[in-house]
Write a protein that holds these residues in place. Sequence first.
Motif, PDB file in Angstrom:
ATOM      1  N   ALA A  86      23.168  34.883  55.477  1.00  0.00           N
ATOM      2  CA  ALA A  86      24.097  34.540  55.676  1.00  0.00           C
ATOM      3  C   ALA A  86      24.732  35.077  54.437  1.00  0.00           C
ATOM      4  N   LEU A  90      28.185  37.213  53.284  1.00  0.00           N
ATOM      5  CA  LEU A  90      29.192  37.458  53.230  1.00  0.00           C
ATOM      6  C   LEU A  90      29.739  38.134  52.189  1.00  0.00           C
ATOM      7  N   ARG A  91      28.324  38.304  51.575  1.00  0.00           N
ATOM      8  CA  ARG A  91      29.140  38.881  50.157  1.00  0.00           C
ATOM      9  C   ARG A  91      29.257  41.179  50.526  1.00  0.00           C
ATOM     10  N   ILE A 113      31.133  25.914  50.415  1.00  0.00           N
ATOM     11  CA  ILE A 113      30.512  26.887  51.716  1.00  0.00           C
ATOM     12  C   ILE A 113      31.995  27.261  52.186  1.00  0.00           C
ATOM     13  N   GLY A 139      19.384  31.036  54.804  1.00  0.00           N
ATOM     14  CA  GLY A 139      20.395  30.450  54.126  1.00  0.00           C
ATOM     15  C   GLY A 139      21.464  29.637  54.886  1.00  0.00           C
ATOM     16  N   PHE A 140      21.236  29.359  55.742  1.00  0.00           N
ATOM     17  CA  PHE A 140      22.166  29.272  56.901  1.00  0.00           C
ATOM     18  C   PHE A 140      20.854  28.208  58.034  1.00  0.00           C
ATOM     19  N   ARG A 142      24.313  25.304  56.076  1.00  0.00           N
ATOM     20  CA  ARG A 142      23.888  25.150  55.213  1.00  0.00           C
ATOM     21  C   ARG A 142      24.708  24.027  55.240  1.00  0.00           C
ATOM     22  N   ASN A 146      27.779  23.786  59.672  1.00  0.00           N
ATOM     23  CA  ASN A 146      27.410  24.796  60.153  1.00  0.00           C
ATOM     24  C   ASN A 146      27.528  24.855  61.266  1.00  0.00           C
TER      25      ASN A 146
HETATM   26  N1  LIG Z   1      25.614  29.639  55.427  1.00  0.00           N
HETATM   27  C1  LIG Z   1      26.212  29.727  54.143  1.00  0.00           C
HETATM   28  C2  LIG Z   1      25.144  30.484  53.462  1.00  0.00           C
HETATM   29  C3  LIG Z   1      26.219  31.479  52.506  1.00  0.00           C
HETATM   30  N2  LIG Z   1      27.035  30.758  51.925  1.00  0.00           N
HETATM   31  C4  LIG Z   1      28.449  31.101  50.671  1.00  0.00           C
HETATM   32  C5  LIG Z   1      28.030  29.615  49.473  1.00  0.00           C
HETATM   33  C6  LIG Z   1      26.367  30.005  49.261  1.00  0.00           C
HETATM   34  O1  LIG Z   1      26.765  29.476  47.735  1.00  0.00           O
HETATM   35  C7  LIG Z   1      26.587  31.480  49.200  1.00  0.00           C
HETATM   36  C8  LIG Z   1      25.315  32.646  48.767  1.00  0.00           C
HETATM   37  O2  LIG Z   1      24.989  32.319  49.265  1.00  0.00           O
HETATM   38  P1  LIG Z   1      23.138  32.448  50.215  1.00  0.00           P
HETATM   39  O3  LIG Z   1      22.514  33.884  49.149  1.00  0.00           O
HETATM   40  O4  LIG Z   1      22.215  31.756  47.968  1.00  0.00           O
HETATM   41  O5  LIG Z   1      21.997  31.750  50.626  1.00  0.00           O
HETATM   42  O6  LIG Z   1      27.123  31.943  50.035  1.00  0.00           O
HETATM   43  C9  LIG Z   1      27.961  29.905  52.948  1.00  0.00           C
HETATM   44  O7  LIG Z   1      29.312  29.381  52.960  1.00  0.00           O
HETATM   45  N3  LIG Z   1      27.518  29.611  53.739  1.00  0.00           N
END
Ligand SMILES: Nc1ccn([C@H]2C[C@H](O)[C@@H](COP(=O)(O)O)O2)c(=O)n1
Length: 261
Positions: A86, A90-91, A113, A139-140, A142, A146
């Motif tokens: 996830a 987003l990136r 988030i 990462g989902f 969160r 979600n």
């Molecule tokens: N379900 C999600 C996953 C990620 N994000 C945003 C907030 C996190 O700090 C950032 C980095 O994610 P990661 O690479 O650490 O899994 O991305 C989000 O808002 N919702």
Amino acid sequence: MWRRVALFSPMMKKSSSSRSLTLNQKGFGLKVGESFATEIINPEEGVSPPKEKAPFITFVLGGPGSGKGTQCERIVETFGLTHLSAGDLLRREIAFNTKNGAMILNLIKEGKIVPSEVTVKLIQKELESSDSRKFLIDGFPRTEENRVAFERIIRADPDVVLFFDCPEEEMVKRVLNRNQGRVDDNITTMKKRLKIFEALNRPVIDYYENKGKLYTINAVGTVDDIFQQVLPIFSSFEQLKECRHVNPKSPLGSSLVENSS
Ligand SMILES: Nc1ccn([C@H]2C[C@H](O)[C@@H](COP(=O)(O)O)O2)c(=O)n1
Ligand SMILES: Nc1ncnc2c1ncn2[C@@H]1O[C@H](COP(=O)(O)OP(=O)(O)OP(=O)(O)O)[C@@H](O)[C@H]1O
Ligand SMILES: [Mg+2]
């Protein structure tokens, strides 16, 4: 591997499961009357079609820097699941400067988030455009928001939920040493991310624990040690034994059946 075949008649009785309908037909870009099946079926001959199998979904949870992405790489090598992170999706929106890119960047910098609708739509696009039948969604979810949005939009539940359990000081150490140029890999954002993890992700972890779907992994130790805890979880699922990407160096090695179709 599942072969796509055209059914002779679109009158074929649909599965009663909304999950498999959504993902197999709309979700996987199949036209009406097309489905996943192992053989050609003619419903007029009175042969009932095989039950459609929904895709195998794993959610990968854990605090920032707990090693989710690292372990996902190992799982992909061994079991051939398709990895959807996830955070990476987003990136990518930020990198491509899409209409949501600036908003996402601001939230990520603050350790906050992103609205669920945005994230779930990105995941949905990936699920729908993939031919894979087994996914690691890293990462989902969160937050509870979600989780509910995924159920509403994708209409699916995970088969497995992995939780990489890691002490905060270890996560901080790993994130500050990561060196991948991430805007959130600094101590100020990390502190915010840890707070948000505790407040918003814990309830999701508890939810899946109560549902009996949670596998908690002690995320301290070497990458190999940790993967040794993950291996038996996936090895116990029949769907994952048909692996297309067998890593000859994998501890499971030739015990996995290489898929030739
Ligand atoms: N379900 C999600 C996953 C990620 N994000 C945003 C907030 C996190 O700090 C950032 C980095 O994610 P990661 O690479 O650490 O899994 O991305 C989000 O808002 N919702
Ligand atoms: N078992 C381990 N021991 C030491 N370092 C590790 C271990 N597993 C991963 N790392 C390192 O820690 C850092 C964070 O790992 P990783 O990116 O996999 O975490 P993550 O849970 O995906 O984090 P995020 O939620 O921020 O995306 C990386 O630099 C990775 O190489
Ligand atoms: Mg990650």
